[in-house]
Write an enzyme that holds these catalytic residues in place. Structure first.
Site, short mmCIF file in Angstrom:
data_model
loop_
_atom_site.label_atom_id
_atom_site.label_comp_id
_atom_site.label_asym_id
_atom_site.label_seq_id
_atom_site.Cartn_x
_atom_site.Cartn_y
_atom_site.Cartn_z
N TRP A 124 0.87 -0.80 0.22
CA TRP A 124 -0.56 0.06 -0.14
C TRP A 124 0.61 1.39 -0.24
O TRP A 124 0.48 2.02 -0.41
CB TRP A 124 -0.63 -0.30 1.03
N LYS A 135 -12.76 -1.84 7.20
CA LYS A 135 -12.06 -2.27 8.15
C LYS A 135 -12.32 -2.19 9.57
O LYS A 135 -12.37 -3.42 10.03
CB LYS A 135 -9.77 -2.12 7.72
N ASP A 157 -1.55 6.20 6.20
CA ASP A 157 -2.26 5.50 5.84
C ASP A 157 -2.60 4.45 7.22
O ASP A 157 -1.89 4.34 7.64
CB ASP A 157 -2.18 5.16 4.61
#
Ligand SMILES: *Cc1c(COP(=O)(O)O)cnc(C)c1O
Length: 357
Positions: A102, A193, A169
């Site tokens: 990511w 999530k 992030d």
């Protein structure tokens, strides 16, 4: 209804209490005489939901008024573009630490909008550890990290030391442990999530850092969105409502501190077992880099992986296949996963090892 233990990496499981409350309120919310999905985002009823969700988030994460909180669409992937478009001047540098899938994707996206410097990269270690030697040039707008790498299973226990604004992030580890928001310039996270469902993305940003570029799309212009309380256009209303329910649930569990405690019990239970056997292998062996949230592992005898996963599904343990770029198995232990779910997984793993080892 019998529900399973869902280890899906995202969108992920929700607590039963949240699902059933949403179900009960779906046709008519309070005295609205309509579903939350059917009312104006500018109605008093929805503005109340918005303000409550905002207030609960600020309370649960202890966010000061120096920070704007935005509820936007476009996912964390959208923010990979929005961050440089709001935090860098034309042609300015931004530094990125690459510690997995990511953070690499975020750097690739940012390259389209600013000068990207790679401050560190653990590709040579297959992203099984965090980069240590960092090089950060002067005149850099911010340092970006993915605090928890959802695919590779590495997580910062301590933030990197920097004088730059830290952009992080937190899509897969937001509200899973107590943090000091003041340590960050900007936090972004998709909700699907740990804080609800796909479609709403949180941006928590120190107000003084916001300097949108002229070409920044209006829906991702933090200044415009802040001025209109995330309603420059229609916000993801149902998703914001659901995040409110999820934050209530977290509060009822004892807040983020309670989440942190149970989350570390969950990961310890699984990692203790993984470390006690040669039947399963862990790619992340630097213990201080191990994610408490996403735990990848392999079967030493790789050809057993398909049988292992099929047996998991039969036993009501879902969503355990590893990400397509790394294969193997991955257990995602987000806020909604109870300790009993991890105990059931470890029990199944023990049994499978006895039968096939
Ligand atoms: C899931 C995830 C993303 C991608 O989120 P989208 O909502 O699909 O854009 C980005 N970063 C991290 C750390 C993630 O876990």
């Amino acid at each position: 209804m019998s529900r399973t233990y869902n280890f899906c990496p995202g969108p992920a499981a929700l607590p039963d209490a949240v699902i059933y409350q949403a179900q009960a309120e779906l046709p008519e919310l309070g005295d609205c005489r309509a579903s939350v999905m059917e009312i104006s985002h500018r109605s008093a009823a929805f503005l109340n939901i918005y303000q409550q969700t905002d207030a609960r988030l600020r309370e649960v994460m202890n966010i000061s008024d120096d920070y704007a909180v935005l509820f936007l669409a476009g996912g964390a992937t959208g923010q990979a573009a929005a961050v440089p478009l709001n935090l860098t001047a034309h042609n300015q540098h931004a530094a990125y630490i690459i510690s997995g899938h990511w953070s690499r994707r975020a750097a690739e996206e940012a390259r389209r909008y600013c000068q990207v410097t790679i401050a560190g990269d653990s590709a040579a270690q297959q992203y099984t550890t965090l980069p240590t030697e960092l090089t950060i040039p002067a005149d850099t707008a911010y340092l970006h990290i993915a605090e928890n790498e959802t695919v590779h299973g590495v997580e910062y226990a301590n933030l990197p030391t920097t004088t730059l604004p830290l952009v992080a992030d937190l899509s897969s580890n937001i509200a899973t442990r107590v943090i000091n928001v003041n340590d960050y310039g900007l936090i972004y996270a998709g909700a699907q999530k740990n804080l609800g469902i796909a479609g709403v993305t949180l941006v928590i940003v120190r107000r003084e850092l916001i300097h949108p570029q002229a070409q920044t799309p209006s829906v991702w212009d933090y200044q415009k969105q802040e001025k209109s309380t995330s309603m420059y256009n229609t916000p993801p209303t149902f998703q914001i409502y659901l995040m409110g329910l999820m934050l209530d649930w977290i509060k009822q569990q004892g807040g983020v501190a309670a989440m942190e405690k149970i989350n570390s019990q969950k990961s310890r239970l699984l990692y203790d077992y993984l470390d006690s056997t040669d039947f399963y292998l862990t790619p992340v062996n630097s213990r201080h880099c191990r994610s408490r949230i996403n735990i990848p592992f392999l079967l030493a005898e790789e050809s057993l992986t398909a049988d292992f996963l099929a047996g998991c599904a039969e036993s009501g343990l879902l969503g355990l296949a590893g990400h397509k770029v790394v294969g193997g198995v991955r257990a995602s232990l987000y806020n909604s996963m109870p300790l009993a779910g991890v105990a059931a997984l470890v029990e199944y793993m023990r049994l499978f090892e006895q039968q096939r080892g």
